[in-house]
Design an enzyme around this catalytic site. Structure first.
Site, PDB file in Angstrom:
ATOM      1  N   ASP A  29      15.256 -29.514 -60.330  1.00 58.49           N
ATOM      2  CA  ASP A  29      15.878 -29.390 -59.294  1.00 58.49           C
ATOM      3  C   ASP A  29      17.551 -30.813 -60.180  1.00 58.49           C
ATOM      4  O   ASP A  29      17.611 -30.291 -61.704  1.00 58.49           O
ATOM      5  CB  ASP A  29      15.645 -30.292 -58.245  1.00 58.49           C
ATOM      6  CG  ASP A  29      15.677 -30.994 -56.943  1.00 58.49           C
ATOM      7  OD1 ASP A  29      15.571 -29.424 -55.977  1.00 58.49           O
ATOM      8  OD2 ASP A  29      16.240 -31.343 -56.791  1.00 58.49           O
ATOM      9  N   LYS A  33       6.650 -31.124 -55.310  1.00 60.42           N
ATOM     10  CA  LYS A  33       7.730 -31.396 -56.013  1.00 60.42           C
ATOM     11  C   LYS A  33       7.669 -32.957 -56.755  1.00 60.42           C
ATOM     12  O   LYS A  33       6.170 -33.626 -56.276  1.00 60.42           O
ATOM     13  CB  LYS A  33       8.368 -31.843 -54.315  1.00 60.42           C
ATOM     14  CG  LYS A  33       9.965 -31.846 -54.938  1.00 60.42           C
ATOM     15  CD  LYS A  33      10.534 -30.318 -54.965  1.00 60.42           C
ATOM     16  CE  LYS A  33      11.900 -30.572 -55.570  1.00 60.42           C
ATOM     17  NZ  LYS A  33      12.918 -29.228 -55.313  1.00 60.42           N
TER      18      LYS A  33
HETATM   19  P1  NDP Z   1      22.422 -30.152 -60.171  1.00 58.42           P
HETATM   20  O1  NDP Z   1      21.403 -31.194 -60.310  1.00 58.42           O
HETATM   21  O2  NDP Z   1      22.440 -29.200 -61.569  1.00 58.42           O
HETATM   22  O3  NDP Z   1      23.662 -30.138 -59.159  1.00 58.42           O
HETATM   23  C1  NDP Z   1      23.600 -31.552 -58.702  1.00 58.42           C
HETATM   24  C2  NDP Z   1      25.635 -31.329 -58.061  1.00 58.42           C
HETATM   25  O4  NDP Z   1      25.365 -32.507 -56.823  1.00 58.42           O
HETATM   26  C3  NDP Z   1      26.056 -32.264 -58.840  1.00 58.42           C
HETATM   27  O5  NDP Z   1      27.374 -31.841 -58.340  1.00 58.42           O
HETATM   28  C4  NDP Z   1      25.784 -33.660 -58.425  1.00 58.42           C
HETATM   29  O6  NDP Z   1      27.393 -34.001 -58.795  1.00 58.42           O
HETATM   30  C5  NDP Z   1      25.258 -33.373 -56.321  1.00 58.42           C
HETATM   31  N1  NDP Z   1      25.116 -34.172 -56.199  1.00 58.42           N
HETATM   32  C6  NDP Z   1      24.290 -34.735 -56.758  1.00 58.42           C
HETATM   33  N2  NDP Z   1      23.504 -35.692 -55.516  1.00 58.42           N
HETATM   34  C7  NDP Z   1      24.753 -35.818 -55.091  1.00 58.42           C
HETATM   35  C8  NDP Z   1      25.472 -36.909 -53.786  1.00 58.42           C
HETATM   36  N3  NDP Z   1      23.664 -37.355 -53.746  1.00 58.42           N
HETATM   37  N4  NDP Z   1      26.320 -37.324 -53.173  1.00 58.42           N
HETATM   38  C9  NDP Z   1      26.977 -36.015 -53.474  1.00 58.42           C
HETATM   39  N5  NDP Z   1      26.462 -35.287 -54.164  1.00 58.42           N
HETATM   40  C10 NDP Z   1      25.129 -35.567 -55.511  1.00 58.42           C
HETATM   41  O7  NDP Z   1      21.390 -29.919 -59.580  1.00 58.42           O
HETATM   42  P2  NDP Z   1      21.595 -28.523 -58.208  1.00 58.42           P
HETATM   43  O8  NDP Z   1      22.601 -27.767 -58.537  1.00 58.42           O
HETATM   44  O9  NDP Z   1      19.960 -27.525 -58.587  1.00 58.42           O
HETATM   45  O10 NDP Z   1      20.719 -28.859 -57.348  1.00 58.42           O
HETATM   46  C11 NDP Z   1      21.565 -28.328 -55.773  1.00 58.42           C
HETATM   47  C12 NDP Z   1      20.668 -28.863 -54.690  1.00 58.42           C
HETATM   48  O11 NDP Z   1      19.810 -27.379 -54.191  1.00 58.42           O
HETATM   49  C13 NDP Z   1      19.895 -29.359 -54.394  1.00 58.42           C
HETATM   50  O12 NDP Z   1      19.347 -29.760 -52.574  1.00 58.42           O
HETATM   51  C14 NDP Z   1      18.476 -28.944 -54.357  1.00 58.42           C
HETATM   52  O13 NDP Z   1      17.301 -29.405 -54.147  1.00 58.42           O
HETATM   53  C15 NDP Z   1      18.632 -27.447 -54.129  1.00 58.42           C
HETATM   54  N6  NDP Z   1      17.923 -26.740 -55.084  1.00 58.42           N
HETATM   55  C16 NDP Z   1      18.442 -26.447 -55.930  1.00 58.42           C
HETATM   56  C17 NDP Z   1      17.628 -25.459 -56.534  1.00 58.42           C
HETATM   57  C18 NDP Z   1      17.370 -24.943 -58.311  1.00 58.42           C
HETATM   58  O14 NDP Z   1      16.488 -24.026 -58.664  1.00 58.42           O
HETATM   59  N7  NDP Z   1      18.505 -25.433 -59.513  1.00 58.42           N
HETATM   60  C19 NDP Z   1      16.382 -24.424 -56.490  1.00 58.42           C
HETATM   61  C20 NDP Z   1      15.866 -24.808 -54.641  1.00 58.42           C
HETATM   62  C21 NDP Z   1      17.435 -25.933 -53.941  1.00 58.42           C
HETATM   63  P3  NDP Z   1      27.106 -35.801 -60.081  1.00 58.42           P
HETATM   64  O15 NDP Z   1      26.814 -35.059 -60.914  1.00 58.42           O
HETATM   65  O16 NDP Z   1      28.491 -36.457 -59.329  1.00 58.42           O
HETATM   66  O17 NDP Z   1      25.864 -35.977 -59.596  1.00 58.42           O
END
Ligand code: NDP
Length: 451
Positions: free
Chosen positions: A171, A131
């Protein structure tokens, strides 16, 4: 052995981890969750204990930490931290995403890399775990600034990665735009067009279904869990957090399978739309978040539904919850609220979104609970399929990739059932995922000697 003896073994193990990795609280949390379920198994399988496999898995093979200097649109020099944790390569090249978010630090990335090792093993594909990322915040930056940052980040990272060494992906904060800039710079410096990153654009080596894979996979996993109780997503009310990559495609697939998604969120608050987020409304969100880069609040203004500032969506009445935003986003009280409101299935698209106390609430209530390392493994699984297609220089159809994704999620579910079914037939998916992921890595490490 009694539970007290196991507890003592876990506490002794964790005391050493905490002493060696001071202040890395998320990393401690991730290791403890695994060790708690693995200690009894390891006591029954002394070959793993003697070879200190658990201790070795908890120490990264390599940590790369570097300076990322870049110049913003005002001509001012900015400096960020860059990281890559190469955690374990026993079963394949390091594989795992890059996170760009101001909260990124060593402890967060080590927790994510540690989870990734088990998750990748569960996918049945030959991928080790890693990571990386940066404390860079893409929010509010121009495309030009994001490009400048990505180019500087990759100028250092490209010395450490490669299609047979380490293959990063996206991510939080790293989507198609960032992967494009990173790939362009890698190609420019190394002078090779190769599968060094996944999540690429379709015209230049990306796999079909990769953007959808994590959200779709977590939904397929929820459907598999429901099936064990003779149930399905049809007619279920689903609460989703986040509105990024994972949340968007979970919303799409849940709706396609007959469920009704009533919430989405971002770090400012959540929207509650009791009529459900239809395909058309989701298209609006995708444009809002991926192109306009706006806030979820605007959805509530457009569709005249409730918006709750500064609150997470777990107080809403639902059957299924999918935390798809970030770590530790459901605490004990929120878990109790979910259960009290009738939620009986949790499928984690995010990594470690439930605190240990929340997990205890789910398990005491005997609801279906799919932890992230099993439920969200679809993303990295399709990344693995992207690597295969890049090596073959072929591109599979949408149906082919989706079919493989569905089969992989079924296999992961099957592994959890195999290792996690407890005495009263309750399926402890945490135990199942941890033991199921562990065995393959541990056997490979035993075979490869003390390295
Ligand atoms: P994105 O950046 O596309 O989206 C993240 C979302 O979560 C946004 O809506 C963001 O809001 C919100 N968010 C982020 N940080 C916080 C926080 N501290 N508190 C509240 N809301 C928050 O990321 P992903 O959708 O790719 O990832 C989401 C989760 O899924 C993570 O935990 C990631 O590790 C996990 N994941 C992702 C994978 C992938 O393929 N992308 C694979 C496996 C797991 P805002 O825009 O306001 O920041």
């Amino acid at each position: 052995m009694t539970n007290n003896v196991y507890d003592q073994l876990v506490n002794d193990f964790m005391a050493k981890i905490i002493a060696k990795n001071a202040g890395e609280t998320e990393f401690h949390q991730a290791v403890r969750e695994v060790v708690e379920t693995l200690v009894p198994f390891i006591e029954e399988n002394p070959q793993y204990k003697e070879a200190k496999i658990l201790e070795r898995i908890a120490e990264p093979e390599r940590v790369i930490l570097f300076r990322v200097p870049w110049v913003d649109d005002k001509g001012e020099i900015q400096i960020n931290k860059g990281y890559r944790i190469e955690m374990n390569s026993a079963i394949g090249p390091y594989k795992g995403g890059l996170r760009f978010h101001p909260t990124v630090n060593l402890g967060i990335l080590k927790f994510l890399a540690y989870e990734q090792v088990y998750k990748n093993s569960l996918t049945t594909l030959p991928m080790g775990g890693g990571k990386g990322g940066s404390d860079f915040d893409p929010k509010g930056k121009s495309d030009n600034e994001v490009m400048k940052f990505c180019q500087s980040f990759m100028t250092e990272l490209c010395k450490h990665i490669g299609p047979n060494t380490d293959v990063p992906a996206g991510d939080i904060g790293v989507g198609g735009r960032e992967i494009g800039f990173l790939f362009g710079q890698y190609k420019r410096i190394r002078n090779e067009f190769t599968g060094v990153l996944t999540g690429k654009g379709r015209e230049w080596g990306g796999s079909r279904i990769r953007p959808e894979a994590t959200g779709y996979g977590a939904t397929y996993f929820a459907a598999e869990m429901l099936k064990t109780r003779g149930d399905s997503l049809e007619g279920k009310v689903v609460a989703i957090s986040g509105s990024g990559n994972v949340a968007q495609y979970a919303c799409e697939k849940v709706t396609e399978l007959g469920g009704k998604v009533v919430t989405l969120s971002d770090s400012s608050g959540f929207i509650y739309d009791p009529e459900g987020i239809s395909k058309e409304k989701l298209a609006y969100i995708m444009h809002l978040k991926n192109v306009k880069r706006g806030r979820i609040k605007e959805y509530a203004e457009k569709y005249r539904c409730e918006y709750h500032e500064g609150i997470r969506p777990w107080g809403v009445k639902c059957d299924v919850a999918m935390p798809n935003a970030t770590q530790n986003e459901i605490n004990e009280d929120e878990a109790k609220m979910l259960v009290a409101n009738g939620c009986f299935c949790i499928s984690e698209g995010a990594n470690m979104p439930s605190t240990p106390e929340a997990v205890e609430v789910y398990q005491k209530a005997k609801i279906l609970y799919g932890p992230g390392k099993a439920a969200n493994a679809g993303g990295v699984a399709v990344s693995g399929l992207e690597m295969s297609q890049n090596s073959l220089r072929l591109s599979w159809t949408r149906e082919e990739v989706d079919g493989r994704l569905q089969n992989i999620m079924k296999d992961i579910h099957g592994t959890c059932v195999k290792y996690g079914t407890v005495d009263d037939k309750y399926i402890d998916y945490v135990k199942g995922a941890n033991i199921g992921g562990f065995v393959k890595i541990a056997d490979a490490m035993l075979a490869q000697g003390i390295v």
